[in-house]
Design a protein around this motif. Structure first.
Motif, PDB file in Angstrom:
ATOM      1  N   ALA A  14       0.946  -1.246  -0.027  1.00  0.00           N
ATOM      2  CA  ALA A  14      -0.181   0.048   0.131  1.00  0.00           C
ATOM      3  C   ALA A  14       0.978   1.239  -0.029  1.00  0.00           C
ATOM      4  N   GLY A  15       0.450   2.189  -0.856  1.00  0.00           N
ATOM      5  CA  GLY A  15       1.137   3.582  -0.836  1.00  0.00           C
ATOM      6  C   GLY A  15       2.170   3.578  -2.092  1.00  0.00           C
ATOM      7  N   GLY A  16       2.510   2.300  -2.771  1.00  0.00           N
ATOM      8  CA  GLY A  16       3.471   2.154  -3.763  1.00  0.00           C
ATOM      9  C   GLY A  16       2.774   2.247  -5.051  1.00  0.00           C
ATOM     10  N   SER A  17       3.526   1.994  -6.236  1.00  0.00           N
ATOM     11  CA  SER A  17       3.036   2.478  -7.470  1.00  0.00           C
ATOM     12  C   SER A  17       3.484   1.309  -8.400  1.00  0.00           C
ATOM     13  N   LEU A  18       2.682   1.277  -9.628  1.00  0.00           N
ATOM     14  CA  LEU A  18       2.809   0.432 -10.710  1.00  0.00           C
ATOM     15  C   LEU A  18       2.396   1.187 -12.065  1.00  0.00           C
ATOM     16  N   ARG A  19       3.153   0.751 -12.995  1.00  0.00           N
ATOM     17  CA  ARG A  19       2.861   1.195 -14.219  1.00  0.00           C
ATOM     18  C   ARG A  19       2.460   0.011 -15.259  1.00  0.00           C
ATOM     19  N   LEU A  20       1.197  -0.074 -15.489  1.00  0.00           N
ATOM     20  CA  LEU A  20       0.525  -0.790 -16.522  1.00  0.00           C
ATOM     21  C   LEU A  20       0.832  -0.422 -17.843  1.00  0.00           C
ATOM     22  N   SER A  21       1.142  -1.347 -18.869  1.00  0.00           N
ATOM     23  CA  SER A  21       1.404  -1.228 -20.185  1.00  0.00           C
ATOM     24  C   SER A  21       0.284  -1.892 -20.983  1.00  0.00           C
ATOM     25  N   CYS A  22      -0.150  -1.612 -22.254  1.00  0.00           N
ATOM     26  CA  CYS A  22      -1.190  -2.565 -22.992  1.00  0.00           C
ATOM     27  C   CYS A  22      -0.463  -2.092 -24.532  1.00  0.00           C
ATOM     28  N   ALA A  23      -0.107  -3.276 -24.931  1.00  0.00           N
ATOM     29  CA  ALA A  23       0.592  -3.050 -26.409  1.00  0.00           C
ATOM     30  C   ALA A  23      -0.547  -3.544 -27.435  1.00  0.00           C
ATOM     31  N   ALA A  24      -0.955  -2.858 -28.395  1.00  0.00           N
ATOM     32  CA  ALA A  24      -1.788  -3.044 -29.468  1.00  0.00           C
ATOM     33  C   ALA A  24      -1.057  -3.392 -30.842  1.00  0.00           C
ATOM     34  N   SER A  25      -1.863  -4.555 -31.402  1.00  0.00           N
ATOM     35  CA  SER A  25      -1.301  -4.935 -32.761  1.00  0.00           C
ATOM     36  C   SER A  25      -2.450  -5.482 -33.549  1.00  0.00           C
ATOM     37  N   GLY A  26      -2.285  -5.363 -34.883  1.00  0.00           N
ATOM     38  CA  GLY A  26      -3.386  -6.006 -35.713  1.00  0.00           C
ATOM     39  C   GLY A  26      -4.451  -5.062 -36.131  1.00  0.00           C
ATOM     40  N   GLY A  27      -4.259  -3.831 -35.775  1.00  0.00           N
ATOM     41  CA  GLY A  27      -5.392  -2.739 -36.097  1.00  0.00           C
ATOM     42  C   GLY A  27      -4.754  -1.465 -36.117  1.00  0.00           C
ATOM     43  N   THR A  28      -5.657  -0.252 -36.306  1.00  0.00           N
ATOM     44  CA  THR A  28      -5.683   0.979 -36.112  1.00  0.00           C
ATOM     45  C   THR A  28      -5.929   1.454 -34.844  1.00  0.00           C
ATOM     46  N   PHE A  29      -4.635   1.273 -33.713  1.00  0.00           N
ATOM     47  CA  PHE A  29      -4.898   1.651 -32.613  1.00  0.00           C
ATOM     48  C   PHE A  29      -5.146   3.149 -32.402  1.00  0.00           C
TER      49      PHE A  29
END
Length: 124
Positions: A14-29
């Motif tokens: 608790a109190g910490g940080s995270l960075r999520l990523s979402c990689a897209a492929s196969g279309g017009t992001f």
């Protein structure tokens, strides 16, 4: 059809940080709004944040406003969620999703492609 793959989840205190990523492929992001949703055990999937196709406007759930930041890099076909000041109640599987249009929405039905999810666990 756009394929979405989330990464960056994990266990944090608790109190910490995270960075999520979402990689897209196969279309017009870059032509669509994108969103983050989450689902905790025994609960319905809920809206977290969304961003329009240009990245210029964002929307947040009240529960994360001021702590989470959504952003996108259209050149890299990647969506991000910076999560700071994490709380145990943020524990959930986090999903990224592609919108049906350039405008964002809080409704899951307005998104037509979903990733497989990444687990975020916040310990107290």
């Amino acid at each position: 059809q756009v394929q979405l793959v989330e990464s960056g989840g994990g266990l944090v205190q608790a109190g910490g940080s995270l960075r999520l990523s979402c990689a897209a492929s196969g279309g017009t992001f870059s032509m669509y709004a994108m969103g983050w949703f989450r689902q905790a055990p025994g609960k319905e999937r809920e809206f977290v944040a969304a961003i329009i196709w240009t990245g210029g406007t964002t929307l947040y759930a009240d529960s994360v406003k001021g702590r989470f930041t959504i952003s996108r890099d259209n050149a890299k076909n990647t969506l991000y969620l910076q999560m700071n000041s994490l709380k145990p109640e943020d524990t959930a599987v986090y999903y990224c999703a592609k919108g049906r249009s350039v405008s964002y929405s809080m409704k899951p039905g307005e998104y037509n492609s979903w990733g497989q999810g990444t687990q975020v666990t916040v310990s107290s």
